[in-house]
Design a protein around this motif. Structure first.
Motif, PDB file in Angstrom:
ATOM      1  N   LEU A   1       0.587  -1.243  -0.124  1.00 52.09           N
ATOM      2  CA  LEU A   1      -0.096  -0.108  -0.029  1.00 52.09           C
ATOM      3  C   LEU A   1       0.880   1.438  -0.065  1.00 52.09           C
ATOM      4  CD1 LEU A   1      -2.961   1.085   0.471  1.00 52.09           C
ATOM      5  CD2 LEU A   1      -2.500   1.231   2.681  1.00 52.09           C
ATOM      6  N   TRP A   2       0.374   2.388  -0.929  1.00 48.47           N
ATOM      7  CA  TRP A   2       0.988   3.473  -1.017  1.00 48.47           C
ATOM      8  C   TRP A   2       0.305   4.680  -0.575  1.00 48.47           C
ATOM      9  CZ3 TRP A   2       6.273   2.840  -1.925  1.00 48.47           C
ATOM     10  CH2 TRP A   2       6.722   1.652  -2.432  1.00 48.47           C
ATOM     11  N   LEU A   3       0.802   5.878  -0.248  1.00 45.54           N
ATOM     12  CA  LEU A   3      -0.051   7.093  -0.173  1.00 45.54           C
ATOM     13  C   LEU A   3       0.602   8.170  -0.988  1.00 45.54           C
ATOM     14  CD1 LEU A   3      -2.263   8.456   1.011  1.00 45.54           C
ATOM     15  CD2 LEU A   3      -1.094   9.234   3.056  1.00 45.54           C
ATOM     16  N   LEU A   4       0.151   8.701  -1.978  1.00 44.37           N
ATOM     17  CA  LEU A   4       0.501   9.962  -2.606  1.00 44.37           C
ATOM     18  C   LEU A   4      -0.153  11.056  -2.012  1.00 44.37           C
ATOM     19  CD1 LEU A   4      -0.038   8.231  -6.305  1.00 44.37           C
ATOM     20  CD2 LEU A   4       2.423   9.104  -5.262  1.00 44.37           C
ATOM     21  N   PHE A   5       0.629  12.146  -1.559  1.00 43.64           N
ATOM     22  CA  PHE A   5       0.003  13.189  -0.805  1.00 43.64           C
ATOM     23  C   PHE A   5       0.985  14.505  -0.964  1.00 43.64           C
ATOM     24  CE2 PHE A   5       3.248  11.457   1.843  1.00 43.64           C
ATOM     25  CZ  PHE A   5       3.702  12.425   2.679  1.00 43.64           C
ATOM     26  N   THR A   6       0.634  15.703  -0.553  1.00 40.84           N
ATOM     27  CA  THR A   6       1.278  16.783  -0.236  1.00 40.84           C
ATOM     28  C   THR A   6       1.092  17.128   1.061  1.00 40.84           C
ATOM     29  OG1 THR A   6       1.761  19.013  -1.080  1.00 40.84           O
ATOM     30  CG2 THR A   6      -0.452  18.194  -1.556  1.00 40.84           C
ATOM     31  N   PRO A   7       2.147  17.519   1.755  1.00 40.70           N
ATOM     32  CA  PRO A   7       1.987  17.910   3.249  1.00 40.70           C
ATOM     33  C   PRO A   7       1.170  19.320   3.322  1.00 40.70           C
ATOM     34  CG  PRO A   7       4.187  17.462   2.757  1.00 40.70           C
ATOM     35  CD  PRO A   7       3.457  17.420   1.552  1.00 40.70           C
ATOM     36  N   THR A   8       1.563  20.255   2.353  1.00 32.38           N
ATOM     37  CA  THR A   8       1.283  21.490   2.505  1.00 32.38           C
ATOM     38  C   THR A   8       0.992  22.001   1.105  1.00 32.38           C
ATOM     39  OG1 THR A   8       3.146  22.915   2.437  1.00 32.38           O
ATOM     40  CG2 THR A   8       2.540  22.451   4.208  1.00 32.38           C
ATOM     41  N   ASP A   9      -0.279  23.110   0.901  1.00 33.16           N
ATOM     42  CA  ASP A   9      -0.418  23.533  -0.369  1.00 33.16           C
ATOM     43  C   ASP A   9       0.498  24.238  -1.234  1.00 33.16           C
ATOM     44  OD1 ASP A   9      -2.717  22.815  -2.261  1.00 33.16           O
ATOM     45  OD2 ASP A   9      -3.309  25.168  -1.871  1.00 33.16           O
ATOM     46  N   SER A  10       1.526  24.434  -0.253  1.00 34.37           N
ATOM     47  CA  SER A  10       2.700  25.438  -0.757  1.00 34.37           C
ATOM     48  C   SER A  10       3.782  24.594  -1.529  1.00 34.37           C
ATOM     49  CB  SER A  10       3.019  26.396   0.080  1.00 34.37           C
ATOM     50  OG  SER A  10       3.671  25.567   1.179  1.00 34.37           O
ATOM     51  N   GLU A  11       3.569  23.360  -1.090  1.00 33.51           N
ATOM     52  CA  GLU A  11       4.578  22.573  -1.575  1.00 33.51           C
ATOM     53  C   GLU A  11       4.374  21.930  -3.263  1.00 33.51           C
ATOM     54  OE1 GLU A  11       7.699  20.061  -2.039  1.00 33.51           O
ATOM     55  OE2 GLU A  11       7.261  20.690  -0.332  1.00 33.51           O
ATOM     56  N   PRO A  12       5.449  22.228  -3.884  1.00 37.27           N
ATOM     57  CA  PRO A  12       5.165  22.235  -5.315  1.00 37.27           C
ATOM     58  C   PRO A  12       5.182  20.757  -5.992  1.00 37.27           C
ATOM     59  CG  PRO A  12       7.670  22.852  -4.841  1.00 37.27           C
ATOM     60  CD  PRO A  12       6.971  22.696  -3.579  1.00 37.27           C
ATOM     61  N   ASN A  13       6.012  19.797  -5.099  1.00 43.23           N
ATOM     62  CA  ASN A  13       6.017  18.355  -5.627  1.00 43.23           C
ATOM     63  C   ASN A  13       4.968  17.202  -4.886  1.00 43.23           C
ATOM     64  OD1 ASN A  13       7.973  19.408  -7.294  1.00 43.23           O
ATOM     65  ND2 ASN A  13       9.737  18.856  -5.756  1.00 43.23           N
ATOM     66  N   ILE A  14       4.780  16.128  -5.435  1.00 50.08           N
ATOM     67  CA  ILE A  14       4.207  15.173  -5.078  1.00 50.08           C
ATOM     68  C   ILE A  14       5.174  14.385  -4.090  1.00 50.08           C
ATOM     69  CG2 ILE A  14       2.899  12.988  -5.330  1.00 50.08           C
ATOM     70  CD1 ILE A  14       2.101  14.335  -8.086  1.00 50.08           C
ATOM     71  N   SER A  15       4.544  14.012  -2.715  1.00 49.46           N
ATOM     72  CA  SER A  15       5.253  13.101  -1.750  1.00 49.46           C
ATOM     73  C   SER A  15       4.547  11.636  -1.963  1.00 49.46           C
ATOM     74  CB  SER A  15       5.184  13.630  -0.415  1.00 49.46           C
ATOM     75  OG  SER A  15       5.866  14.883  -0.561  1.00 49.46           O
ATOM     76  N   LEU A  16       5.680  10.628  -1.568  1.00 44.45           N
ATOM     77  CA  LEU A  16       4.876   9.290  -1.589  1.00 44.45           C
ATOM     78  C   LEU A  16       5.302   8.743  -0.185  1.00 44.45           C
ATOM     79  CD1 LEU A  16       4.130   6.691  -3.153  1.00 44.45           C
ATOM     80  CD2 LEU A  16       6.346   6.499  -3.878  1.00 44.45           C
ATOM     81  N   ALA A  17       4.340   7.871   0.148  1.00 44.09           N
ATOM     82  CA  ALA A  17       4.680   7.313   1.638  1.00 44.09           C
ATOM     83  C   ALA A  17       4.310   5.606   1.495  1.00 44.09           C
ATOM     84  CB  ALA A  17       3.790   7.926   2.636  1.00 44.09           C
TER      85      ALA A  17
END
Length: 390
Positions: free
Chosen positions: A268-284
């Motif tokens: 299982l993976w989660l694609l997210f962005t911590p803040t709306d100002s973060e330009p990139n996609i993060s992966l967990a």
């Protein structure tokens, strides 16, 4: 007597001098007035000339602007006509390809449970053999049907034949079908089992894996929740709070998606962005049992103009589009195993369909993508090949 004469002569000369001075002054003033009149006449003539020239220029400008507007209207009509013709040509090419499938799709997939559903229509094949990652992909596509809202999500449990439909961008109801074939034969969602959740799912970012539904809930005023729901017992087994700002947008072309859960061979993976100002996609990477976060990466894939993403063998493929929906394309790839970089991957296009993908869900057992495109349910079949390392 002599004195009187002198005085008289003196006064006469004085009067004559004064008269001459007065006359000279009058002549000077008259000449100056005449010069001023001449200047005023000249200014009047020049002003009239300038006004005439300005009127002529205004007329020419107005005619030029009218011509430009007409040319713009004609050009806009020509562009619309060209766009319509291009769409028609693409549809005709797609149809021709469905009638003349390459030999690559003649080989049956190893795991296709719904042979009857696939056999109804020839497949289109799009070779992506130049995509080098841990594996390379080739895709074929089938438009299954159209139900529900322009945006939504559908997916299949990799460990069973059951199919799940999430209509819209938020709700507390999920529709369960026994198979893709049952779904394709149904009228809308008739014949499905309605599953009512204890809380609303938010956005088309849910996932189903091994009898459990994992969905995003953002009803609280604080963090985003990842909820694990047992589809057999109908109860919530785990809830994980995820530190994200409220109202963040993961994909700018799909603002309803605040986070996106994905399943592949590795879990299982989660694609997210911590803040709306973060330009990139993060992966967990998440533990499927406890929902604990095992590791987090910055994919360096921008959120701007992204519409969806999917994960295959630990590699994230981010799909981009434009505000005016065009061809969806994979143009950013992130491999958690560092076996492939975005710079090494070619720009890959999906076949143009109806709008933009609201969601793309990968099924590792079938090697298929389940896409939702403007209310159409589409399946992209992937042929997986192991990468040969030099």
């Amino acid at each position: 007597m002599k004195l009187l004469f002198v005085l008289f002569v003196s006064c006469a000369w004085t009067l004559i001098g004064a008269q001459n001075y007065y006359q000279a002054l009058m002549d000077y003033l008259e000449n100056r007035l005449l010069a001023i009149e001449d200047r005023m006449q000249l200014w009047h003539e020049q002003a009239h000339q300038y006004r005439t020239e300005m009127l002529d220029f205004k007329k020419l400008t107005s005619e030029a602007m009218t011509g430009i507007k007409n040319d713009h209207s004609m050009m806009f009509k020509d562009l619309k006509g060209a766009s319509a013709r291009m769409d028609l040509v693409e549809r005709e090419m797609d149809y021709v390809e469905t009638q003349n499938s390459p030999r690559a799709c003649a080989t049956k997939a190893e795991k296709v449970l719904e042979q009857e559903a696939w056999a109804k229509q020839p497949l289109e094949i799009f070779n992506l053999s130049n995509l080098f990652t841990a594996r390379s992909l080739e895709e074929s596509v089938k438009i299954l049907k159209r139900i529900g809202s322009p945006k939504g999500m559908w997916t299949r449990d990799p460990k069973s034949s059951k199919l799940y439909v999430f209509n819209g961008t938020s709700g507390d109801t999920v529709y369960e079908f026994q198979s893709v074939l049952d779904f394709s034969r149904s009228l809308g969602v008739a014949g499905s089992r309605m599953i009512h959740l204890p809380s609303k799912w938010t956005g088309p970012g849910s996932a189903v894996y091994n009898g459990y539904l994992y969905y995003i809930n953002q009803e609280t005023d604080t963090d985003v929740q990842v909820v694990k729901f047992d589809l057999v017992s109908g109860s919530v087994t785990e809830i994980a709070m995820f530190p994200m700002e409220r109202n963040t947008i993961l994909y700018t072309l799909n603002p309803e998606t605040v986070a996106d859960l994905a399943v592949d061979d590795e879990g299982l993976w989660l694609l997210f962005t911590p803040t709306d100002s973060e330009p990139n996609i993060s992966l967990a990477k998440m533990d499927t049992s406890t929902l604990d976060i095992e590791q987090i990466w910055d994919t360096r894939c921008p959120r701007g103009n992204a519409e969806a993403a999917f994960v295959v063998c630990g590699t994230v493929y981010v799909v981009y589009n434009t505000r005016m929906a065009s061809r969806s394309r994979v143009q950013c790839v992130f491999d958690v195993n560092d076996m492939m970089l975005t710079e090494e991957a070619p720009l890959l296009y999906f076949p143009r369909r109806y709008g933009a993908h609201a969601s793309l869900k990968y099924n590792p057992e079938e090697n298929q993508l389940y896409g939702w495109d403007d209310g159409y349910q589409i399946i992209y079949r992937l042929t997986i090949k192991t990468k040969l390392l030099a």
